[in-house]
Scaffold this active site. Structure first.
Site, PDB file in Angstrom:
ATOM      1  N   GLN A 255       0.826  -1.199   0.000  1.00 15.33           N
ATOM      2  CA  GLN A 255       0.000   0.000   0.000  1.00 15.33           C
ATOM      3  C   GLN A 255       0.863   1.252   0.000  1.00 15.33           C
ATOM      4  OE1 GLN A 255      -3.377  -0.076  -0.299  1.00 15.33           O
ATOM      5  NE2 GLN A 255      -2.856   2.007  -0.793  1.00 15.33           N
ATOM      6  N   HIS A 258       2.252   3.055  -3.138  1.00 16.82           N
ATOM      7  CA  HIS A 258       1.361   3.741  -4.087  1.00 16.82           C
ATOM      8  C   HIS A 258       1.670   5.228  -4.193  1.00 16.82           C
ATOM      9  CE1 HIS A 258      -1.492   1.190  -6.051  1.00 16.82           C
ATOM     10  NE2 HIS A 258      -1.764   0.528  -4.945  1.00 16.82           N
ATOM     11  N   GLU A 322     -10.368   1.591   2.520  1.00 17.15           N
ATOM     12  CA  GLU A 322     -10.545   1.115   1.146  1.00 17.15           C
ATOM     13  C   GLU A 322     -10.305  -0.398   1.106  1.00 17.15           C
ATOM     14  OE1 GLU A 322      -7.462   2.539  -1.395  1.00 17.15           O
ATOM     15  OE2 GLU A 322      -8.448   1.897  -3.249  1.00 17.15           O
ATOM     16  N   HIS A 323      -9.161  -0.830   1.647  1.00 19.73           N
ATOM     17  CA  HIS A 323      -8.831  -2.254   1.724  1.00 19.73           C
ATOM     18  C   HIS A 323      -8.748  -2.650   3.193  1.00 19.73           C
ATOM     19  CE1 HIS A 323      -6.701  -0.649  -1.892  1.00 19.73           C
ATOM     20  NE2 HIS A 323      -7.277  -1.692  -2.474  1.00 19.73           N
ATOM     21  N   ASP A 356      -5.950  -6.618  -6.247  1.00 23.10           N
ATOM     22  CA  ASP A 356      -5.518  -5.524  -7.127  1.00 23.10           C
ATOM     23  C   ASP A 356      -5.395  -5.990  -8.571  1.00 23.10           C
ATOM     24  OD1 ASP A 356      -5.390  -3.662  -5.153  1.00 23.10           O
ATOM     25  OD2 ASP A 356      -3.231  -3.817  -4.819  1.00 23.10           O
ATOM     26  N   HIS A 415     -53.131  14.677 -10.199  1.00 24.33           N
ATOM     27  CA  HIS A 415     -52.700  13.295  -9.938  1.00 24.33           C
ATOM     28  C   HIS A 415     -53.914  12.437  -9.602  1.00 24.33           C
ATOM     29  CE1 HIS A 415     -48.661  14.963  -9.794  1.00 24.33           C
ATOM     30  NE2 HIS A 415     -48.150  13.771  -9.571  1.00 24.33           N
TER      31      HIS A 415
END
Lengths: 429, 429
Positions: A255, A258, A322-323, A356, A415
């Site tokens: 991670q 990145h 996220e993960h 991934d 209506h």
């Protein structure tokens, strides 16, 4: 990597808060780029490509010849790997197809939903430091399964005006034929408004830098749908005594590499696990090609030692990663507790790298705490679910009175009247 | 209502274009309101409620006593009607539950999705000219089915500080207990940021005026999810010789009475149908309580006469109507052709009013052409779909080599290493 031992629960919010990115300063610049693309189209794209990427392009569209040449430049091994990943991603995303179910809610009333592909979608694939051909699989495969008629792909070139061969190979493998050499905010503008060369699309998906992200935000306000808001990538690992510190360290680092703004959080009830992972991490980090980036990310990261398994999952839900990797032989015991997470990896062999690239799940996931309110990309991202209903005379008889009352109570007489004229016709027959 | 006969296809885009609403002028005002609410919380809400709604409130929260009193003010008939609608909406939205399917993509790799409720959601219900209690059913029922833990409802009061009884009754029936007397952009700010009284939520849903819409757009950029972008309501009716002009006129008018900016489009291959509907419409409109509004909406509306059934559906797809009524005995023949629409009503007895109130489908739908890229509200709107994966040793052996190659080709060595350390451990055992 700093260790925070038994933090008081009042401090959790602060620990879970992501670094604020002030994108307001970009707003003017990005809006200008978008306006210019809207007005001057291809000419604006070429101007910005020369200005920002240092490439003067005659033609924006990747030719068939370029795709064929690229295929020759990708090794057979890598091609097989990409094909394996493609197969798995197809299997999982195919399983997400929703079968229409006709539901009779009351006699004479049948309702159902039908998934219909968004006709035109645009995929943005960054080409900078890492040529993310894997993201083409993650976006292109569900777009194809959904049946999107027009799939446009924009990606920047290198200084020689060449798109990374693995990107072209993967796009071609997935069946994407409209590939354009344009990156940055200008690419988002091109797909949002359309140019002489690049078709306009209804939804734009894919990762990008701050300019791309801001451009997606701005075009969203003009009605173009986007996949989700974006932020730096992140992982949270819950590890217990059954975890392997070598694996956990490797996952945290995968991670961290990145970007300098990535976060890698370790949550555990064991001081010993924490210590062992840190020792391993400090060893492994020195061997990485992207170690400078990883080191910066690790500076923004931390280990939290908590008192129970329940606290670990509670902290994770507050962070909304996220993960989420559950590095434990007993990972399945945590499943019920997971409320906020993008994608969850269960057990010591389920590493983030698997998801991934090749396990089948999507890697386009909500970051920045957005896992509280957003899902990752899936087949759903490429369809609209249209509702249908069929009401018979009997249905109107069963529902009509209730609708008349409700419409009248809301002050909407027309209506009500749409029912009244039908009830009248039915009773006259 | 003007008739446009056989318009050349080049002119369709222009016909399908909605009136542009320039919301930029609101941006400053709404941003100020939001900033003030973020900073001064309840005090700001009370100030704005006094300023905009002319009510000085001591307490923002609706009390249990007020709810009980409201129940006494709603007629038994209306209560039964609302209960009938609730039952149908529950049946249809319950059918939208997704069952988790475990998928083995390759030996040793299992992937699945799980729907998990968004923990905290906020519902906005306008209380102005029409007290839209029906929208509480449409938003509250799926929120409850999804299992959202905190459901907050904001709605403005009348000049006496009283919320419409039908709104309170419906909220209570659905099981919503946190109801606050606040409307407008300030209500959106309250739910986005939280105040002393009103809990912060992760997603805000519900219709509103331009200020509410702008506020939702602005908080979306700060990470709060919203249901969808909003615009004026609209219907497109495709009618053939088997349609009933009285019904078609009533349906067009039930759309037109929503607001002066509503659009009601009739598409047909038959001049006679067009003429008959217009005659009926001109008769019926005079009888409406909201006839001034409806007349303005009809001024912005039109009839298009086209040459074939295929052209009719093609025009409809280009327009991408929120509501599509197919007023024909042969409505089912059109289904396959529908690509862009929010909700589709098939046949002469399937009027929009049915779906607006009680058939079971949701009435919170994409307007303004957003049916090209957005779905209406459904159970999906209240959940995140979290992916899970379990990779065994065998799974890593099957996938590992491919992942190593792909990670290396993307220049992400640490991603590769997360596999390598595992493959090494497996081969050492």
């Amino acid at each position: 990597m700093k260790i925070i031992k038994k933090p008081a629960s009042e401090t959790w919010n602060k620990l879970c808060k992501r670094a604020t990115i002030n994108k307001d300063s970009l707003q003017g610049t990005v809006q200008n780029i978008l306006n210019n693309v809207a007005q001057n189209k291809d000419a604006a794209l070429k101007k910005y490509t020369e200005l920002f990427d240092g490439v003067a392009l005659n033609s924006l569209e990747v030719t068939n010849k370029e795709v064929i040449e690229a295929e020759g430049l990708v090794s057979g091994e890598l091609k097989s790997a990409i094909q394996l990943a493609k197969t798995n991603i197809e299997i999982f995303h195919n399983s997400q197809k929703e079968v229409s179910k006709k539901i009779s809610t009351i006699k004479g009333v049948t309702c159902w939903r039908k998934s219909v592909a968004i006709e035109k979608v645009g995929l943005y694939i960054p080409g900078g430091s890492a040529p993310l051909f894997s993201t083409i699989l993650m976006l292109g495969i569900p777009a194809k399964i959904a049946g999107c008629k027009e799939i446009v792909l924009c990606t920047p070139t290198n200084k020689e005006g060449i798109v990374n061969p693995a990107i072209l190979y993967t796009a071609s493998l997935v069946g994407i034929t409209k590939i354009f050499k344009v990156g940055g905010a200008q690419a988002i503008g091109a797909m949002a408004y359309g140019t002489e060369t690049i078709p306009q699309v209804y939804k734009i998906l894919g990762p990008g830098n701050q300019f791309v992200t801001k451009a997606k935000e701005l075009v969203q306000q003009q009605g173009v749908a986007i996949d989700m808001p974006a932020g730096p990538s992140e992982v949270l690992v819950i590890a217990d005594e059954t975890s392997n510190p070598v694996f956990v360290a490797a996952d945290l680092l995968s991670q961290a590499e990145h970007g300098a703004d990535s976060q890698a959080i370790l949550v555990t009830t064991s001081n010993k696990v924490a210590q062992n992972v840190i020792v391993e991490l400090n060893n492994q980090i020195e061997e990485l090609s992207r170690k400078e980036i990883a080191k910066k990310a690790i500076e923004n990261s931390f280990v939290v030692v908590l008192t129970s398994k329940d606290e670990c999952i509670e902290f994770s839900n507050k962070y909304a990663p996220e993960h989420l990797i559950i590095a434990s032989d007993k990972a399945s015991e945590y499943i019920e507790g997971v409320i906020n997470a993008g994608s969850v990896f269960l057990g010591n062999y389920s590493c983030e790298s698997a998801g991934d690239y090749a396990s089948g799940t999507n890697h386009t996931l909500p970051t920045n705490g957005y896992a509280k309110n957003y899902s990752g990309v899936s087949l759903d991202s490429f369809v609209k679910k249209i509702t249908f209903q069929e009401v018979t005379k009997e249905g109107i008889e069963n529902l009509g009175g209730a609708i008349e009352l409700m419409a009248a109570a809301e002050g909407l007489q027309a209506h009500k009247n749409a029912i009244t004229v039908r009830l009248k016709e039915i009773s006259n027959v």
